[in-house]
Structures are given as structure tokens and as C-alpha cells.
Scaffold this motif. Structure first.
Motif, mmCIF file in Angstrom:
data_model
loop_
_atom_site.group_PDB
_atom_site.id
_atom_site.type_symbol
_atom_site.label_atom_id
_atom_site.label_comp_id
_atom_site.label_asym_id
_atom_site.label_seq_id
_atom_site.Cartn_x
_atom_site.Cartn_y
_atom_site.Cartn_z
ATOM 1 N N GLU A 19 43.063 -56.140 39.347
ATOM 2 C CA GLU A 19 41.706 -55.735 38.972
ATOM 3 C C GLU A 19 40.828 -55.422 40.190
ATOM 4 O OE1 GLU A 19 41.357 -58.166 34.703
ATOM 5 O OE2 GLU A 19 40.171 -58.834 36.410
ATOM 6 N N PHE A 20 41.322 -55.742 41.389
ATOM 7 C CA PHE A 20 40.519 -55.483 42.590
ATOM 8 C C PHE A 20 40.802 -54.096 43.152
ATOM 9 C CE2 PHE A 20 40.279 -59.983 42.104
ATOM 10 C CZ PHE A 20 39.030 -60.315 42.582
ATOM 11 N N GLY A 21 39.742 -53.410 43.497
ATOM 12 C CA GLY A 21 39.888 -52.073 44.050
ATOM 13 C C GLY A 21 38.824 -51.824 45.103
ATOM 14 N N VAL A 22 38.768 -50.587 45.572
ATOM 15 C CA VAL A 22 37.851 -50.245 46.656
ATOM 16 C C VAL A 22 36.987 -49.044 46.271
ATOM 17 C CG1 VAL A 22 37.704 -49.510 49.072
ATOM 18 C CG2 VAL A 22 39.463 -51.135 48.387
ATOM 19 N N TYR A 23 35.696 -49.144 46.555
ATOM 20 C CA TYR A 23 34.775 -48.010 46.464
ATOM 21 C C TYR A 23 34.505 -47.547 47.898
ATOM 22 C CZ TYR A 23 33.442 -48.015 41.473
ATOM 23 O OH TYR A 23 33.433 -47.883 40.118
ATOM 24 N N PHE A 24 34.032 -46.316 48.019
ATOM 25 C CA PHE A 24 33.767 -45.768 49.344
ATOM 26 C C PHE A 24 32.340 -45.238 49.391
ATOM 27 C CE2 PHE A 24 38.285 -45.506 48.478
ATOM 28 C CZ PHE A 24 38.849 -46.025 49.636
ATOM 29 N N LYS A 29 44.141 -62.534 50.245
ATOM 30 C CA LYS A 29 44.764 -61.658 49.238
ATOM 31 C C LYS A 29 43.877 -60.446 48.960
ATOM 32 C CE LYS A 29 48.380 -64.097 48.556
ATOM 33 N NZ LYS A 29 49.624 -63.556 49.101
ATOM 34 N N ILE A 30 42.570 -60.677 48.927
ATOM 35 C CA ILE A 30 41.634 -59.571 48.687
ATOM 36 C C ILE A 30 41.630 -58.637 49.902
ATOM 37 C CG2 ILE A 30 39.198 -58.977 48.271
ATOM 38 C CD1 ILE A 30 38.933 -61.617 46.721
ATOM 39 N N ASP A 31 41.614 -59.221 51.102
ATOM 40 C CA ASP A 31 41.657 -58.425 52.335
ATOM 41 C C ASP A 31 42.864 -57.494 52.348
ATOM 42 O OD1 ASP A 31 39.416 -59.753 53.343
ATOM 43 O OD2 ASP A 31 40.611 -61.273 54.365
ATOM 44 N N GLU A 32 44.004 -58.013 51.904
ATOM 45 C CA GLU A 32 45.239 -57.210 51.887
ATOM 46 C C GLU A 32 45.101 -56.004 50.971
ATOM 47 O OE1 GLU A 32 48.455 -59.853 50.827
ATOM 48 O OE2 GLU A 32 48.361 -60.895 52.764
ATOM 49 N N ALA A 56 50.882 -52.646 60.876
ATOM 50 C CA ALA A 56 51.961 -52.416 59.914
ATOM 51 C C ALA A 56 51.451 -51.622 58.702
ATOM 52 C CB ALA A 56 52.569 -53.735 59.461
ATOM 53 N N VAL A 57 50.260 -51.963 58.211
ATOM 54 C CA VAL A 57 49.709 -51.247 57.050
ATOM 55 C C VAL A 57 49.416 -49.788 57.415
ATOM 56 C CG1 VAL A 57 47.805 -51.107 55.383
ATOM 57 C CG2 VAL A 57 48.753 -53.329 55.989
ATOM 58 N N LEU A 88 45.117 -52.107 52.384
ATOM 59 C CA LEU A 88 46.136 -51.196 51.871
ATOM 60 C C LEU A 88 45.510 -49.993 51.159
ATOM 61 C CD1 LEU A 88 49.189 -50.680 51.462
ATOM 62 C CD2 LEU A 88 49.027 -51.968 49.318
ATOM 63 N N ARG A 89 44.556 -50.257 50.254
ATOM 64 C CA ARG A 89 43.920 -49.174 49.488
ATOM 65 C C ARG A 89 43.167 -48.203 50.413
ATOM 66 N NH1 ARG A 89 44.059 -45.996 47.030
ATOM 67 N NH2 ARG A 89 41.963 -45.733 46.205
ATOM 68 N N ALA A 90 42.447 -48.756 51.369
ATOM 69 C CA ALA A 90 41.647 -47.913 52.259
ATOM 70 C C ALA A 90 42.565 -47.037 53.123
ATOM 71 C CB ALA A 90 40.741 -48.771 53.128
ATOM 72 N N CYS A 91 43.655 -47.613 53.617
ATOM 73 C CA CYS A 91 44.572 -46.837 54.457
ATOM 74 C C CYS A 91 45.327 -45.795 53.633
ATOM 75 C CB CYS A 91 45.542 -47.765 55.190
ATOM 76 S SG CYS A 91 44.756 -48.680 56.532
#
Ligand code: C2E
Ligand code: MG
Ligand code: MG
Ligand code: MG
Length: 279
Positions: A39-44, A88-91, A135-136, A95-98
Motif C-alpha cells: 500500500e506504500f507508494g511515492v508521489y513526486f 522497510k518504508i525507506d526501501e 545496489a538499487v 526502489l520506486r524513485a529509482c
């Protein structure tokens, strides 16, 4: 209240405190569930220069809660950090941002922009932080030189030497650094000189003071002058009005982020925004 009970053990039986503790535990469990349910995602949120060109975006975590709707970081970050589950949220965010940066690398108007990511306090000091970031980046095909990590002054006090050495390693690899919420934390001009910084971000609390508040303006001017004399880029966050933007520009700040331009948006909306501007 505790004194009404009049006993030594009152704190444990304070119903309000009991309630607060169980609320936190429930939220903690719900974060773990939300992570498993993806359920966690990223806005920009777009960042613009003084010629109204999109120059970057800041990645901001969002929780798309199945029941409660879209939740801002203020609703969960503090509890996640205290519970040790922020990692876990940081990961997810990294990942999503990259991934998104890599996907944008072929899109006109988005191929050159920087993507900023907020580093959480514990993240910077985790064993293997440097290796994990690299690595990411490698795994996703993101461009190192367009990645910008935002750190805050308060994060540095834990272990300044450790922070500096990790930042220098990432900097040597090509990653850029910004100091977020600048002016709100413990500031020492000496450490500023030692950090491999590229950008200072003027905190929105000072921008909010414009145009009326003289001391906000004085601080903004000092920050801009300091950024320039250290050879750093300066960006203002929380720019909501044209007047604020004009005052910032008149004082030498040429980069802006705020509701005047755009709110944080899902990735697809960023692409739409650029498509419209290119027409
Ligand atoms: P921040 O890094 O200083 O981010 C700026 C915050 O200001 C964002 O709130 C953004 O939505 C909001 N904002 C932007 N423009 C305006 C404006 O014109 N007016 C006003 N009033 N607000 C504006 P958001 O997304 O709720 O994030 C709050 C804070 O939570 C962030 O402050 C950051 O400290 C933290 N955060 C957000 N995402 C992440 C993340 O992925 N990881 C970590 N560690 N922290 C995050
Ligand atoms: Mg930030
Ligand atoms: Mg900020
Ligand atoms: Mg802020």
C-alpha cells in the motif's frame, strides 16, 4: 488525570495514556500489514527554475490505505521510526524513485531532471547504507548523477564523522546532497564546510513568513548569501504565492518547490504536466 488517582502506580492506569499506547501498537501493526499489501507508494513534487522549467522532483512517500484513503507521512513516519520499521518504508521509496527515474530517462522533458529522496535518520547510519543505495541504482538503471539525497541538520548530530564519511563515499560515486529544512535545526557553519553538499533547501516555515515577517526575510537572505558563498545551489520549499516567489527571486533564489507550481503528484501526472508544457 494522574493526580486524581493519587497512587504511585497511576501512570499505568491512566486510561488516556493506555489508549494512546494501544493506538500506536495498532498503527504499528497496520504499517506492517500495509507494507505486505504493497500500500506504500511515492508521489513526486515538481521543482522549477526561474524560467519555469521543470528541473527536478522530490519523492514523497504516501500510504494508500485500503480503508482510510491516502495518508501523508505525518500520519505514520514517527511511529514507523520509533518501532524500527522505517527501513522497510525507506526501501520502498528508494526502489520506486529509482525505477521512476530510469523510466523517465527516455521521456522528453523528464530525461534530465534530478530526483530527490528524503533519507531517514536511522537509514544514514545503517550498516551497508552506501552499498544498498548503489545496489538499487544499479539494479534499476537509474542515473547516479541525477539522484539527490536530502538529509536534515538534526540527523547529523548522532555521529557527525560517520555521516560525513558515508556522504563522501556516495558523493564520490556521483550522488548529490541537499540539506532539507535548512535553518530549523542545529546549524554550525563549520560542519557545513565539511559536508559534500550541493544544495541548501530553505525551510517552508521561513517562506510562509513572506511577505509580512521581517525576520523570515532576514533569515532567507542570510541562507541565500551563505549558499552562494559556499558555492551551493539554493531552493525554496513551500512556495505558495507569486509574491513569495518574486521576493525569493529578487534575493537570488532561483529554484522553487511549492503549491504555487504543483502539489506532490503520482508519476503519471508528472508526465502529463510535461506533455502539456511541451505543446
Ligand atoms: P519535507 O521533506 O520537507 O517535504 C516537504 C513537505 O512540504 C511535503 O509534505 C510537501 O507535500 C509539503 N509541501 C510542498 N509544497 C508545499 C506548499 O506550498 N505548502 C505547504 N504547506 N506544504 C507544502 P509531506 O509529503 O507531507 O512530507 C512531510 C515530511 O515527511 C517531509 O518533509 C519529510 O520530512 C518526510 N517525508 C516525506 N516522504 C518521505 C520519505 O520518503 N522518506 C522519509 N524519510 N521522510 C519522508
Ligand atoms: Mg525533503
Ligand atoms: Mg523540506
Ligand atoms: Mg520541511
Amino acid at each position: 488525570a494522574a493526580k486524581d488517582i493519587g497512587r504511585g502506580e497511576h501512570c499505568f492506569f491512566d486510561p488516556a495514556m493506555q489508549e494512546a499506547i494501544s493506538q500506536r501498537l495498532l498503527l504499528e501493526e497496520d504499517i506492517v500489514r500495509g507494507l505486505a499489501a504493497k500500500e506504500f507508494g511515492v508521489y513526486f513534487q515538481p521543482q522549477f527554475n526561474d524560467e519555469h522549467q521543470l528541473i527536478g522532483v522530490e519523492s514523497l512517500v504516501r500510504w494508500h490505505h485500503f480503508e482510510r484513503g491516502l495518508l501523508s507521512p505525518f500520519a505514520f513516519i514517527e511511529v514507523a521510526e520509533a518501532a524500527g520499521i522505517m527501513k522497510k518504508i525507506d526501501e520502498v521509496v528508494m526502489l520506486r524513485a529509482c525505477e521512476q527515474m530510469a523510466a523517465w530517462s527516455t521521456v522528453a522533458g523528464l530525461s534530465d531532471i534530478t530526483v530527490s529522496i528524503n533519507v531517514s535518520p536511522a537509514q544514514l547510519y545503517q550498516t551497508g547504507f552506501v552499498e544498498e543505495v548503489l545496489a538499487v541504482v544499479k539494479q534499476t538503471g537509474a542515473d547516479l548523477r541525477r539522484l539527490k539525497l536530502e538529509i536534515t541538520e538534526s540527523m547529523l548530530v548522532t555521529d557527525m564523522n560517520q555521516a560525513i564519511s558515508r556522504m563522501r563515499e556516495l558523493k564520490a560515486a556521483g550522488i548529490r546532497f541537499s540539506i532539507d529544512d535548512f535553518g530549523t535545526g542545529y546549524s554550525s557553519l563549520q560542519y557545513l564546510q565539511q559536508l559534500p553538499l550541493d544544495q541548501l533547501k530553505i525551510d517552508q516555515s521561513f517562506v510562509r513568513g513572506l511577505p509580512e515577517d521581517a525576520s523570515s526575510l532576514a533569515i532567507i537572505r542570510a541562507v541565500i548569501a551563505m549558499a552562494h558563498s559556499l558555492g551551493l545551489e539554493v531552493i525554496a520549499e513551500g512556495v505558495e504565492t507569486q509574491t513569495q516567489r518574486d521576493i525569493l527571486l529578487a534575493n537570488g533564489c532561483q529554484l522553487y518547490q511549492g503549491y504555487l507550481y504543483a502539489k506532490p503528484l503520482p508519476a503519471a501526472k508528472i508526465a502529463e504536466l510535461v506533455a502539456i508544457n511541451n505543446d
